[in-house]
Motif scaffolding. Structure first.
Motif, short mmCIF file in Angstrom:
data_model
loop_
_atom_site.label_atom_id
_atom_site.label_comp_id
_atom_site.label_asym_id
_atom_site.label_seq_id
_atom_site.Cartn_x
_atom_site.Cartn_y
_atom_site.Cartn_z
N GLN A 145 0.83 -1.21 0.00
CA GLN A 145 0.00 0.00 0.00
C GLN A 145 0.86 1.26 0.00
O GLN A 145 0.54 2.24 -0.67
N THR A 149 0.55 4.02 -2.89
CA THR A 149 0.23 5.42 -2.58
C THR A 149 1.32 6.33 -3.11
O THR A 149 1.06 7.34 -3.75
N PHE A 156 -1.24 12.46 -8.97
CA PHE A 156 -2.44 13.16 -8.51
C PHE A 156 -2.16 14.62 -8.20
O PHE A 156 -3.01 15.48 -8.39
N ALA A 197 -8.63 3.51 -9.68
CA ALA A 197 -8.43 2.35 -8.81
C ALA A 197 -8.96 1.09 -9.48
O ALA A 197 -8.32 0.03 -9.44
N TYR A 201 -6.71 -2.05 -10.57
CA TYR A 201 -7.00 -3.40 -10.07
C TYR A 201 -7.11 -4.39 -11.23
O TYR A 201 -6.57 -5.49 -11.17
N LYS B 38 -9.47 -6.29 -3.90
CA LYS B 38 -9.83 -5.12 -4.70
C LYS B 38 -9.64 -3.83 -3.91
O LYS B 38 -9.45 -2.76 -4.48
N LEU B 40 -7.21 -3.06 -2.05
CA LEU B 40 -5.81 -2.63 -1.96
C LEU B 40 -5.50 -1.45 -2.89
O LEU B 40 -5.05 -0.40 -2.41
N PRO B 41 -5.78 -1.56 -4.21
CA PRO B 41 -5.50 -0.38 -5.06
C PRO B 41 -6.39 0.80 -4.72
O PRO B 41 -5.94 1.95 -4.80
N LEU B 42 -7.61 0.52 -4.26
CA LEU B 42 -8.51 1.61 -3.90
C LEU B 42 -7.93 2.42 -2.73
O LEU B 42 -7.91 3.65 -2.74
N MET B 43 -7.42 1.69 -1.73
CA MET B 43 -6.81 2.37 -0.58
C MET B 43 -5.58 3.14 -1.02
O MET B 43 -5.34 4.26 -0.54
N GLY B 44 -4.80 2.54 -1.91
CA GLY B 44 -3.58 3.20 -2.39
C GLY B 44 -3.88 4.50 -3.08
O GLY B 44 -3.32 5.55 -2.74
N VAL B 45 -4.81 4.46 -4.04
CA VAL B 45 -5.08 5.69 -4.79
C VAL B 45 -5.83 6.72 -3.95
O VAL B 45 -5.64 7.92 -4.11
N LEU B 46 -6.67 6.24 -3.01
CA LEU B 46 -7.37 7.22 -2.15
C LEU B 46 -6.39 7.93 -1.22
O LEU B 46 -6.57 9.11 -0.91
N GLY B 47 -5.36 7.21 -0.80
CA GLY B 47 -4.31 7.85 0.00
C GLY B 47 -3.65 8.97 -0.80
O GLY B 47 -3.44 10.07 -0.29
N ALA B 48 -3.36 8.67 -2.06
CA ALA B 48 -2.75 9.68 -2.93
C ALA B 48 -3.73 10.82 -3.19
O ALA B 48 -3.34 11.99 -3.28
N PHE B 49 -5.02 10.48 -3.28
CA PHE B 49 -6.05 11.51 -3.50
C PHE B 49 -6.06 12.54 -2.37
O PHE B 49 -6.21 13.74 -2.60
N LEU B 86 -5.76 2.37 8.21
CA LEU B 86 -4.52 1.88 7.58
C LEU B 86 -4.05 2.84 6.48
O LEU B 86 -2.86 3.13 6.37
N THR B 87 -5.01 3.34 5.69
CA THR B 87 -4.64 4.28 4.62
C THR B 87 -4.02 5.54 5.22
O THR B 87 -2.99 6.03 4.75
N VAL B 90 -0.45 5.04 6.36
CA VAL B 90 0.51 5.07 5.26
C VAL B 90 0.74 6.51 4.78
O VAL B 90 1.88 6.93 4.56
N VAL B 91 -0.36 7.28 4.68
CA VAL B 91 -0.24 8.68 4.25
C VAL B 91 0.66 9.45 5.23
O VAL B 91 1.56 10.19 4.83
#
Lengths: 244, 322
Positions: A145, A149, A156, A197, A201, B38, B40-49, B86-87, B90-91
């Motif tokens: 993760q 990120t 972004f 996302a 995926y 699924k 995992l990438p959602l958390m990753g990109v939302l962290g970046a968001f 968790l997100t 990491v952020v």
């Protein structure tokens, strides 16, 4: 916020990520353990980041940016020390105002901790750092993760910059975006994030991704690097125990 | 609200790292990511968001200033508390390491102050309120609750560390109102995004339920109240043992005589977080309420609760494995 220049920094030397991670944490631990008036005692500890910056030829410009960004915080807390401490303290042979010593010590401590973290970041690529975190038994999921990120942050940020620029070009007199518009603007960015996302995926699945199978290279910790790490952290700890 | 390393002592830093590790491993277990990769990438990109959204400032009406999104409550509303925690961890790690925003030793403090209260206290508040009231009010109240607790936590961690001279009352009176304003702005920003997303893609809101055990919650609050408020008006008279010792030898505390005793006493004094049920460097009082003793009471209650719960959890886990 400081960003991109760090992407262009060339990793000049091979330093084991686990070594630098352990050394940095020990260093910050030792720096933080000194009392509020330990300005003189902290001074020799500045040799470590300075030596690293010179030896690894780290970009001074970037380090300057990071330090400047941390200045408002350090000054705010430092100034509060000037307001709340009202006593004199024996400094070598002179009685000086304790508030200034506390202020200087706080700023020095803050600078040293930030320098150490910056040295860690500038000498270690994120992939190698991920390997070091894995060897420290940090759960695989969190490490992946972190990589994901980090991968998307700069992308972004660019997108956000474009969004803001587009708004500002259409509304030149506005210093910031109107709240009524802001919600839908950032909302759109969020929806695009979700789409991305989904695509990420699908791409990962097509390439046969699974958390357990994802390969993160863990560099071997050689005896030489191990000795270097132990000697350095022992030096820090011994210095802390001797100078109280 | 990101704390720097210079503000905290190693003891507090390590303790908060431990607490963060505990909550993170609990969240990982609850999230069961193996079953839902699924996310995992959602958390990753939302962290970046969250990083990107913080760059886009909005004008605060009537003030001439601007604000930006914090992101904790938004993440909790979109991902559920465990994934959001968790997100956010990491952020915050990336912010500490790559942007020098918050220290590495203070990382645990920052995750607790910005992540724990938002995901595990403010989010359940938001979830309950949203059933009874509108999204704006629910977001504002939840964001204010999360930020007030986080700001108070900063004050307590700073004072426990004893690295800077800040009087408790002044520091609290400075932090809480500022974070009340920030909380309102954060609530409005979160509601603005959520209401837009709800209109456009209603299926994106989280479906994860946060388990709240009412009995444990009520008992916990009661214990904190007793620890926090009643401890400051507790009797200052000596307890039974002290009374007996006083009458037996003429002094209320026995003094050590050997070198070993002295060394251990010095060690205990340097390690004790709350010497004589008070903060290091003494406390402040407002009227009859002794703040130092009250905080000691609250922290003491926490420590006792952890000490009681830990064997129970270990035994339960051990039995389950057996």
């Amino acid at each position: 916020m400081i960003y991109p220049p760090m992407l262009n920094i060339v990793q000049r030397r091979n330093i084991h990520p686990l070594s630098i991670l352990i050394i940095t944490f020990t260093y910050i631990f030792v720096v933080a353990s000194f009392h509020s008036y330990a300005f003189i005692e902290l001074m020799p500890l500045s040799l470590y980041p300075i030596a690293m910056i010179i030896f690894y030829r780290l970009p001074i410009r970037h380090i300057k940016h990071v330090l400047i960004a941390s200045l408002p915080f350090a000054t705010a807390i430092g100034v509060s020390q000037l307001l709340f401490i009202d006593e004199h303290i024996l400094f070598f042979h002179w009685y000086i105002e304790a508030r200034w010593l506390a202020f200087s010590t706080f700023v020095l401590k803050n600078t040293l901790a930030i320098l150490a973290a910056t040295v860690l970041f500038l000498t270690t690529p994120i992939e190698q750092l991920a390997g070091a975190l894995l060897s420290l038994r940090i759960p695989r999921f969190l490490v992946i993760q972190l990589l994901l990120t980090y991968r998307y942050i700069f992308l972004f940020l660019e997108e956000a910059k474009r969004l803001r620029q587009a708004y500002m070009l259409r509304a030149p007199r506005h210093r910031a975006i109107k709240l009524s518009v802001w919600g839908s603007l950032v909302g759109h960015l969020l929806l695009r994030t979700f789409d991305r996302a989904e695509r990420v995926y699908e791409a990962m699945t097509l390439r046969g991704f699974s958390i357990q199978r994802m390969h993160i290279k863990i560099k071997r910790w050689t005896t030489r690097e191990m000795i270097y790490t132990y000697v350095t952290i022992t030096l820090f700890i011994v210095y802390r125990l001797v100078v109280i | 609200m990101h704390m720097a390393d210079a503000l905290i002592s190693p003891t507090v830093g390590v303790a908060m790292w431990g607490a963060t590790a505990g909550i993170a491993s609990y969240s990982l277990k609850k999230l069961n990511i193996e079953a839902d990769e699924k996310k995992l990438p959602l958390m990753g990109v939302l962290g970046a968001f969250v990083f990107a959204a913080q760059m886009i400032n909005f004008a605060i009406p009537g003030t001439g200033s601007s604000g930006h999104l914090g992101g904790g409550l938004l993440l909790a509303a979109l991902l559920g508390p465990y994934a959001a925690f968790l997100t956010l961890s990491v952020v915050l790690f990336i912010q500490a390491l790559f942007f020098a925003d918050g220290g590495l030793l203070a990382f645990g403090c920052n995750v607790l102050n910005l992540g724990f209260y938002t995901c595990f206290i403010a989010y359940p508040v938001y979830k309950r309120l949203i059933r009874r009231t509108n999204i704006w009010l629910a977001s504002i109240i939840a964001a204010v609750v999360g930020l007030q607790l986080g700001a108070f936590s900063v004050v307590v961690q700073t004072l426990l560390s004893g690295k800077v001279e800040l009087p408790f009352t002044t520091f609290t009176l400075f932090m809480q109102p500022i974070h009340l304003a920030i909380g309102i702005v954060e609530g409005i920003a979160t509601a603005a995004i959520i209401s837009f997303v709800m209109k456009t893609k209603p299926e994106l809101s989280t479906t994860i339920e946060t388990p709240i055990n009412r009995l444990v919650g009520t008992l916990g609050l009661l214990a904190l109240m007793i620890g926090g408020i009643f401890s400051s008006i507790a009797s200052s008279k000596p307890d039974g043992l002290e009374w007996s010792v006083f009458h037996a030898i003429g002094t209320d505390e026995l003094r050590a005589t050997t070198a070993v005793h002295h060394a251990l006493e010095r060690l205990q004094q340097s390690l004790a977080l709350l010497p004589d049920y008070n903060l290091k460097g003494g406390g402040t009082s407002i009227g009859w309420l002794d703040i130092g003793t009250s905080i000691s009471g609250i922290i003491g209650t926490f420590i006792v609760a952890v000490a009681i719960m830990a064997p129970y959890i270990i035994i339960k886990k051990w039995r389950k494995e057996a």
